[in-house]
Motif scaffolding. Structure first.
Motif, short mmCIF file in Angstrom:
data_model
loop_
_atom_site.label_atom_id
_atom_site.label_comp_id
_atom_site.label_asym_id
_atom_site.label_seq_id
_atom_site.Cartn_x
_atom_site.Cartn_y
_atom_site.Cartn_z
N SER A 55 23.69 6.40 9.71
CA SER A 55 22.73 7.45 10.07
C SER A 55 21.62 7.54 9.04
N ALA A 56 21.11 6.38 8.63
CA ALA A 56 20.02 6.34 7.64
C ALA A 56 18.72 6.84 8.26
N THR A 57 17.88 7.38 7.40
CA THR A 57 16.55 7.80 7.82
C THR A 57 15.60 7.57 6.65
N ILE A 58 14.35 7.94 6.81
CA ILE A 58 13.39 7.77 5.72
C ILE A 58 13.57 8.91 4.73
N GLY A 59 13.87 8.54 3.48
CA GLY A 59 14.06 9.54 2.44
C GLY A 59 12.76 9.97 1.80
N PHE A 67 14.75 6.77 -7.10
CA PHE A 67 15.23 7.06 -5.75
C PHE A 67 16.48 6.24 -5.44
N LEU A 68 16.42 4.93 -5.70
CA LEU A 68 17.54 4.04 -5.39
C LEU A 68 18.75 4.35 -6.28
N TYR A 69 18.50 4.67 -7.55
CA TYR A 69 19.60 4.95 -8.46
C TYR A 69 20.33 6.22 -8.04
N GLU A 70 19.58 7.24 -7.63
CA GLU A 70 20.22 8.48 -7.18
C GLU A 70 21.08 8.21 -5.95
N ASP A 114 0.84 -1.19 0.00
CA ASP A 114 0.00 0.00 0.00
C ASP A 114 0.87 1.25 0.00
N ARG A 115 2.03 1.15 0.71
CA ARG A 115 3.01 2.24 0.72
C ARG A 115 4.41 1.63 0.72
N ILE A 116 5.35 2.36 0.11
CA ILE A 116 6.74 1.94 0.08
C ILE A 116 7.57 3.00 0.80
N VAL A 117 8.27 2.57 1.85
CA VAL A 117 9.14 3.44 2.63
C VAL A 117 10.56 3.29 2.08
N MET A 118 11.13 4.40 1.59
CA MET A 118 12.45 4.35 0.96
C MET A 118 13.48 4.98 1.90
N MET A 119 14.49 4.18 2.23
CA MET A 119 15.50 4.59 3.21
C MET A 119 16.69 5.24 2.51
N THR A 120 17.26 6.27 3.15
CA THR A 120 18.51 6.85 2.67
C THR A 120 19.65 5.89 2.99
N ASN A 121 20.82 6.15 2.44
CA ASN A 121 21.96 5.28 2.69
C ASN A 121 22.47 5.45 4.11
N GLY A 122 23.03 4.36 4.65
CA GLY A 122 23.67 4.41 5.95
C GLY A 122 25.11 4.86 5.83
#
Length: 264
Positions: free
Chosen positions: A217-221, A253-256, A207-215
């Motif tokens: 200190s990762a957070t929700i991007g 998002f992942l490619y960037e 229903d939703r996709i949560v995309m994480m920033t790189n570690g």
């Protein structure tokens, strides 16, 4: 009105000797009852750590996790985990692996006959009744994951946590299990959080996709809604514009993030 599950400004750091690694930083997320949410990101972004925090397998360093407005600070049967490694006990049959969980959770509340019926009901959900007397070494990897899913569902958890449950399976087996998970979710309405590396899997199931920033200190991007009606059929979605836009947004998002890692 309180969210069903709330991850509230959560940090997680691990200390080894004199070195401290900040894995997650200021993660905030709310999930409503019955939602299917996928968490995706590059390796090392803390996806599995976040799942373990929700499961109560490891404590938060700061912030809080609330399930029905009660703090999560230890493991419990209200949060069942299905790992990539099936974690079945090899000396027990398929039936007994599920029965162990049922006895633990419902030993005081159900009779022996009711517990047996409940085990069989959950094996039937994942189409594994025919293999109830086999041991894990006698069944395939996909069948083991079905048993692990039956064991988790048999606990009647408030949250079903899936940690890349199909990651080690071949493509055809993975597709069959994805379809089965969609059917079970539609039937039971179980609130589900899934860790995945697979963009197509996330777009198909969520229903939703949560995309994480790189570690570290990762957070929700970013969080992306998937406004596809259910039931979903993968062949029909192959040319669906909403599905294709969702897939493209996650890939971008992942490619960037991948380009950022290469440039660092």
């Amino acid at each position: 009105m309180h969210a069903y599950l709330k991850v509230d400004h959560v940090d997680k750091a691990f200390t080894r000797g004199t070195a401290t690694t900040q894995v997650l930083r200021d993660v905030t997320l709310t999930i409503e009852r019955g939602e299917f949410v996928s968490i995706i990101g590059h390796s090392g972004c803390g996806k599995s750590t976040l799942l373990n925090l929700i499961a109560g397998l490891t404590p938060v360093s700061a912030g809080a996790i609330l399930l029905e407005n009660k703090e999560v600070n230890a493991p419990g049967p209200d949060r069942a985990v299905v790992f990539q490694n099936h974690s079945l006990l090899p000396w027990l049959s398929v039936y007994d692996n599920v029965r162990l969980a049922v006895d633990k959770v419902f030993g005081a509340g159900k009779t022996r006959a009711e517990r047996r019926d409940w085990v069989m009901h959950n094996l039937d959900l994942v189409q594994m009744v025919h293999a109830k007397d086999k041991r894990p070494s006698e069944i395939s990897g996909g069948m083991k994951q079905r048993v692990g899913l039956a064991r988790a569902l048999s606990m009647e958890p408030k949250i079903l946590l899936l940690d890349e449950p199909f990651g080690a399976l071949d493509a055809l087996t993975r597709a069959h299990l994805q379809d089965q998970v969609m059917e079970i979710h539609a039937r039971l309405g179980a609130t589900t959080i899934m860790i995945t590396h697979d963009v197509d899997e996330a777009a198909l199931l969520s229903d939703r996709i949560v995309m994480m920033t790189n570690g570290p200190s990762a957070t929700i991007g970013d969080i992306l809604g998937v406004p596809l009606p259910r039931p979903r059929r993968r062949l029909e979605l192959a040319a669906n514009p909403t599905y294709l836009r969702t897939r493209e947004a996650v890939l971008k998002f992942l490619y960037e993030r991948h380009r950022f890692v290469e440039a660092a």
